[in-house]
Scaffold this motif. Sequence first.
Motif, PDB file in Angstrom:
ATOM      1  N   ASP A   1       0.795  -1.234   0.000  1.00 44.32           N
ATOM      2  CA  ASP A   1       0.000   0.000   0.000  1.00 44.32           C
ATOM      3  C   ASP A   1       0.826   1.284   0.000  1.00 44.32           C
ATOM      4  OD1 ASP A   1      -2.456  -1.363  -0.072  1.00 44.32           O
ATOM      5  OD2 ASP A   1      -2.465  -1.590   2.106  1.00 44.32           O
ATOM      6  N   GLU A   2       2.136   1.180  -0.106  1.00 48.37           N
ATOM      7  CA  GLU A   2       2.979   2.385  -0.191  1.00 48.37           C
ATOM      8  C   GLU A   2       3.351   2.640  -1.647  1.00 48.37           C
ATOM      9  OE1 GLU A   2       7.314   4.115   1.316  1.00 48.37           O
ATOM     10  OE2 GLU A   2       6.418   2.375   2.309  1.00 48.37           O
ATOM     11  N   LEU A   3       3.064   3.852  -2.132  1.00 45.72           N
ATOM     12  CA  LEU A   3       3.372   4.208  -3.511  1.00 45.72           C
ATOM     13  C   LEU A   3       4.884   4.200  -3.734  1.00 45.72           C
ATOM     14  CD1 LEU A   3       2.224   5.205  -6.269  1.00 45.72           C
ATOM     15  CD2 LEU A   3       2.589   7.546  -5.423  1.00 45.72           C
ATOM     16  N   VAL A   4       5.327   3.411  -4.719  1.00 48.73           N
ATOM     17  CA  VAL A   4       6.755   3.299  -5.024  1.00 48.73           C
ATOM     18  C   VAL A   4       7.086   3.975  -6.352  1.00 48.73           C
ATOM     19  CG1 VAL A   4       8.651   1.691  -5.504  1.00 48.73           C
ATOM     20  CG2 VAL A   4       7.009   1.178  -3.683  1.00 48.73           C
ATOM     21  N   GLY A   5       6.206   3.814  -7.347  1.00 48.32           N
ATOM     22  CA  GLY A   5       6.491   4.372  -8.653  1.00 48.32           C
ATOM     23  C   GLY A   5       5.245   4.869  -9.351  1.00 48.32           C
ATOM     24  N   GLU A   6       5.413   5.867 -10.227  1.00 49.30           N
ATOM     25  CA  GLU A   6       4.307   6.421 -11.007  1.00 49.30           C
ATOM     26  C   GLU A   6       4.869   7.042 -12.272  1.00 49.30           C
ATOM     27  OE1 GLU A   6       2.422   9.653  -8.902  1.00 49.30           O
ATOM     28  OE2 GLU A   6       4.268  10.123  -7.833  1.00 49.30           O
ATOM     29  N   ASP A   7       4.159   6.853 -13.372  1.00 50.29           N
ATOM     30  CA  ASP A   7       4.647   7.358 -14.648  1.00 50.29           C
ATOM     31  C   ASP A   7       3.486   7.433 -15.629  1.00 50.29           C
ATOM     32  OD1 ASP A   7       6.468   8.326 -16.475  1.00 50.29           O
ATOM     33  OD2 ASP A   7       7.506   6.417 -16.805  1.00 50.29           O
ATOM     34  N   LEU A   8       3.707   8.126 -16.734  1.00 46.60           N
ATOM     35  CA  LEU A   8       2.797   8.080 -17.869  1.00 46.60           C
ATOM     36  C   LEU A   8       3.372   7.109 -18.885  1.00 46.60           C
ATOM     37  CD1 LEU A   8       1.782  11.807 -18.494  1.00 46.60           C
ATOM     38  CD2 LEU A   8       0.306   9.961 -17.691  1.00 46.60           C
ATOM     39  N   VAL A   9       2.543   6.233 -19.404  1.00 52.93           N
ATOM     40  CA  VAL A   9       3.009   5.254 -20.382  1.00 52.93           C
ATOM     41  C   VAL A   9       3.451   5.943 -21.665  1.00 52.93           C
ATOM     42  CG1 VAL A   9       2.303   3.210 -21.708  1.00 52.93           C
ATOM     43  CG2 VAL A   9       1.623   3.452 -19.323  1.00 52.93           C
ATOM     44  N   SER A  10       2.965   7.138 -21.902  1.00 57.54           N
ATOM     45  CA  SER A  10       3.382   7.906 -23.083  1.00 57.54           C
ATOM     46  C   SER A  10       4.834   8.365 -23.008  1.00 57.54           C
ATOM     47  CB  SER A  10       2.465   9.111 -23.277  1.00 57.54           C
ATOM     48  OG  SER A  10       2.359   9.872 -22.091  1.00 57.54           O
ATOM     49  N   ASN A  11       5.538   8.097 -21.909  1.00 58.83           N
ATOM     50  CA  ASN A  11       6.973   8.380 -21.836  1.00 58.83           C
ATOM     51  C   ASN A  11       7.814   7.308 -22.509  1.00 58.83           C
ATOM     52  OD1 ASN A  11       7.068  10.911 -20.535  1.00 58.83           O
ATOM     53  ND2 ASN A  11       6.591   9.939 -18.570  1.00 58.83           N
ATOM     54  N   MET A  12       7.179   6.319 -23.136  1.00 52.53           N
ATOM     55  CA  MET A  12       7.895   5.332 -23.939  1.00 52.53           C
ATOM     56  C   MET A  12       8.646   6.019 -25.075  1.00 52.53           C
ATOM     57  SD  MET A  12       4.839   2.491 -24.201  1.00 52.53           S
ATOM     58  CE  MET A  12       5.641   1.493 -25.459  1.00 52.53           C
ATOM     59  N   GLY A  13       9.744   5.410 -25.485  1.00 48.82           N
ATOM     60  CA  GLY A  13      10.482   5.947 -26.622  1.00 48.82           C
ATOM     61  C   GLY A  13       9.792   5.713 -27.948  1.00 48.82           C
ATOM     62  N   TRP A  14       8.931   4.706 -28.013  1.00 54.24           N
ATOM     63  CA  TRP A  14       8.194   4.349 -29.223  1.00 54.24           C
ATOM     64  C   TRP A  14       6.759   4.021 -28.831  1.00 54.24           C
ATOM     65  CZ3 TRP A  14      12.867   2.448 -27.700  1.00 54.24           C
ATOM     66  CH2 TRP A  14      13.966   2.663 -28.532  1.00 54.24           C
TER      67      TRP A  14
END
Length: 341
Positions: A236-249
């Motif tokens: 229950d502790e947030l470790v990571g977060e990102d937008l999938v649109s940060n992919m290189g392709w």
Amino acid sequence: MRIARWTVSGQPGAVGEDVAGEGFVIGSRVVEFPRGLTVGAVLHGGLALAAELHAEVEREAAPGRSLAEAGRSLAEVQLLAPLVPSSIRDFVAFEEHVEGVSASVDGKSEVVPEWYEAPTFYFTNPHTVLGPDEPVCPPVTERLDFELEVAAVIGGDGGTNLTPAEAGGAIFGYTVMNDWSARDLQSREMKVRLGPAKGKDFGTSLGPWIVTADELEPYLDADGFLAVRAEVRVNDELVGEDLVSNMGWPFGDLVAYASRNSRVVAGDVLGSGTTGNGGCLSELWGRRGDLTPAPLREGDVVRMTVEGVGELVSIVGAASPAPIIPPARVRSRARTRGANR
């Protein structure tokens, strides 16, 4: 549409047994495909068949009864991995992940120039796929890690040497993927310039279902990238977060590259690779120079949530010791039999 597989315990005529079902997730219920079809058959038929079956389910709903009342409640079933993959390719499409994890695995933080040239992938094991809530039983390792990913699932005829546009059209849908990793084993074996192998192939979690590609079209940005938010929590502790649109392709490019001088087929799973900004522990270890947060241990709960796709919860089970294999024997390098007698 959401596509799933599940088990049901204690049905009449099957006391003490699990009865498998395959079909749609509609609201908070599961409804089996008409005609006794399986997920595999629907993937081969493509999105057109899935839409036809969904319309058939709607037509067959009893008079005066809403579609949301059909089938069974999700609370009555245990979801399985949403498909039996034909193959699993896992890409490394997030630059930020490469920066961090290279320091942890290889001892040097870098993104080699070759990374930018093509969306590299490796094949992992389609026979050790795990479903939602299913424990992973890792090898004996001191650095067990997760990897937060989104995976594309191929449907229809697939193809060879697809263009990015054609490849995008071959994507049936998406699911959440956790590429479990034993980083100490991975680091050792990749020094041989092959792999990863035993550091990875003990388990890949997929689920909770496949969301068809049309459902995620509103999330595509102007460049065709899937701009959905992905998060991972440990206990229950947030470790990571990102937008999938940060992919290189974008995903279409990944599928096109996989099909180059080869073939993609219905049921193939193509992982995005680990998201950045804490999509795995190893990235954070590399950036911080120590094992913070701590490697996963038995009993830890890893919860991955991807906007528009769903939530995949996994539990770390007990490590599974394996028989010992001795190191390489010293050989004479003789070129004829009996030369060293």
